[in-house]
Design an enzyme around this catalytic site. Structure first.
Site, short mmCIF file in Angstrom:
data_model
loop_
_atom_site.label_atom_id
_atom_site.label_comp_id
_atom_site.label_asym_id
_atom_site.label_seq_id
_atom_site.Cartn_x
_atom_site.Cartn_y
_atom_site.Cartn_z
N PHE A 176 0.76 -1.14 -0.04
CA PHE A 176 0.04 -0.20 -0.11
C PHE A 176 0.77 1.19 0.03
O PHE A 176 0.37 2.23 -0.24
CB PHE A 176 -0.89 0.01 1.23
CG PHE A 176 -0.57 0.76 2.41
CD1 PHE A 176 0.37 0.16 3.22
CD2 PHE A 176 -0.95 2.00 2.61
CE1 PHE A 176 0.77 1.04 4.24
CE2 PHE A 176 -0.65 2.76 3.65
CZ PHE A 176 0.26 2.40 4.54
N LYS A 177 2.31 1.25 0.26
CA LYS A 177 2.97 2.20 0.30
C LYS A 177 2.83 2.95 -0.95
O LYS A 177 3.25 4.20 -1.07
CB LYS A 177 4.56 2.04 0.49
CG LYS A 177 4.59 1.22 1.97
CD LYS A 177 4.54 2.13 3.09
CE LYS A 177 5.19 1.82 4.35
NZ LYS A 177 4.35 0.45 4.94
#
Ligand SMILES: *Cc1c(COP(=O)(O)O)cnc(C)c1O
Length: 500
Positions: free
Chosen positions: A112-113
């Site tokens: 998700f970064k």
């Protein structure tokens, strides 16, 4: 809108200044000076748009010194079909009736970064230009795995920036290591550090704090900034997907306008869930933000008691991106809940530094418990949850499984049937060793490389290996450097001497 430091010792700054600096000069984190409000008419307007349109509309309210056009360009560059493998960018999947998973890992590094680190590198050069910055921005990152690769991929070949990543040589998975050491791009460098994550992290902090290095770099036309979630430019893009998930449910007729929703967030540094807090502050009808930890459950204890105590054993778990004992972004929440009382924040952060512990008292604790709920899952529960969830039709990674497990505990204990969105923070392929082990037991995993297991997972689950992980073991290693902790600043200097 202006941004204030949580430590209150400097003047308010523009969003461009906050993004360029990363951390405030007084050591605090930047927060908006007044809350953004999105009313139901605006929600209705945003609902019609695609992910990029929603992101542009929402970010325009926070980054008020950027034009609508600038933000639109950054956003469309960030969430493009070239880097995201799903047209909806952050799609929802139904787990069971009324319970959804929000997949945040369709970007170029499968975690998700990317949702933030595809955007920040586009805002940063603009922020530098707006603030009259002539120096080239140097991003230094210490990573336990996911942030490093996402930062490299985000900043690669971005004009006016360079990025150097340090990772612990024994502390990351084989997939994570290969993702980093095979990184292409003219302005990137990667080095392994002999030691653990703390060694890498302390090394980077020491470089940031070293006045003589900073002076030397200044003279040569460089300036440091940060790509960690202390940077507001990383937090702001994360507010968007809370709104987007809500609006998607409405679009699909699964939610009435104004109906409250729970969000469950697998949490480490408290960045992701804090973006949920800001979404709620802006008017998104959120009932509960459910904070899910692994065995490093310092946040769970804090939300239950109001005492933050980092004096405890550190556990290496199967959800390594949440193995963290100091959640930096909590400072922003405390500042907001204490009515922007920077004196109180300075006191708590001072106690954390001196004694590793602080107590926020009853008033703040009550406010926290009005919004948040928390619990944790250990490794055994995590593996069992992956297996059970798969039998019910969904393949989750270890971090997402912690979220699912904690949500089940929440529902059992509270009986709350509010519609719920569980944030899925990594592709199951990124942590495939643990996921295969959960599905098939120890034996198929023993003695097999992570790359053989990618194939196994694909076969067993009938899903596709993400394109960035496929063939990774055959790519040339471009960054073989291994350094000691005390050689890190030298490595940075060497990197910056090279002509880009
Ligand atoms: C970084 C990360 C987390 C933790 O997010 P925070 O914003 O630090 O709370 C959870 N899961 C994965 C896969 C991550 O990479």
């Amino acid at each position: 809108m202006y941004y204030l430091s949580t430590r209150g010792k400097g003047p308010p700054v523009s969003s461009a200044e906050a993004i360029k600096a990363g951390i405030a000069p007084d050591g605090g984190l930047y927060v908006p000076d007044s809350p953004v409000k999105i009313d139901s008419r605006q929600m209705e307007e945003i609902r019609q748009k695609d992910y990029c349109g929603r992101a542009t509309a929402i970010l325009t309210l926070y980054l008020t010194d950027f034009t609508h056009g600038e933000i639109g360009d950054c956003v469309r560059g960030a969430y493009s079909p070239l880097s995201f493998d799903h047209p909806e960018i952050a799609p929802l999947r139904e787990l069971e009736k009324g319970i959804y998973v929000l997949e945040l890992w369709h970007g170029p590094t499968s975690a998700f970064k990317d949702m933030a680190l595809q955007a920040l590198p586009r805002f940063l050069p603009l922020a530098a230009a707006k603030t009259g910055e002539k120096a080239e921005i140097v991003i230094l990152v210490a990573t336990s795995g996911d942030t490093g690769k996402a930062a490299l991929e985000g900043f690669r070949d971005v004009p006016g920036t360079s990025v150097m990543v340090f990772f612990p040589d024994q502390g990351v998975s084989e997939v994570q290591r290969l993702q980093m050491v095979t990184q292409e791009g003219r302005n990137v460098a990667v080095a392994a550090v002999r030691g653990n994550f703390d060694d890498a992290q302390n090394g980077v902090k020491a470089i940031f704090a070293d006045e003589s290095i900073k002076m030397d770099l200044r003279e040569r036309g460089y300036k440091f900034s940060s790509a960690n979630s202390i940077n507001w430019g990383r937090l702001a893009p994360q507010i968007v997907y809370y709104f987007s998930a809500y609006l998607d449910l409405q679009q699909k007729g699964l939610l009435e306008s104004g109906e409250p929703v729970n969000f469950v967030v697998p949490t480490g540094n408290f960045g992701n869930i804090l973006a949920g807090f800001y979404a709620r502050q802006a008017g998104l009808p959120i009932n509960r933000l459910i904070c899910a930890s692994n065995e490093n459950n310092v946040l769970n204890d804090f939300i239950k008691t109001g005492v933050y105590d980092r004096n405890r054993a550190f556990h290496k778990t199967l959800s390594p991106s949440m193995d963290i004992l100091i959640s930096s972004n909590l400072e922003r929440l405390l500042f907001e809940l204490a009515g922007k009382d920077s004196g109180a924040v300075r006191q708590w952060m001072g106690q954390l530094k001196e004694a590793g512990r602080y107590d926020v008292g009853k008033g703040i604790l009550e406010q926290i418990q009005n919004i948040f709920w928390s619990d944790f899952a250990d490794d055994r529960e995590t593996l069992l949850t992956i297996k059970k969830t798969f039998e019910n039709g969904y393949l989750a990674d270890t971090h997402t499984a912690v979220g699912i497990n904690v949500y089940n505990k929440y529902r059992d204990l509270t009986g709350d049937n509010t519609r719920t969105v569980i944030l899925s923070t990594a592709s199951p392929y990124k942590f495939n060793g643990s996921v295969v082990k959960a599905l098939l037991g120890d034996e198929p995993v023993a003695g097999r490389s992570e790359f053989e297991l990618l194939e196994t997972l694909s076969r067993v689950s009938g899903t596709e290996i993400p394109r960035n992980l496929k063939g990774l073991d055959k790519k040339p290693v471009l960054h073989g450097q291994v350094v000691n902790r005390d050689q890190m600043s030298e490595a940075v200097m060497d990197f910056l001497k090279k002509p880009c």
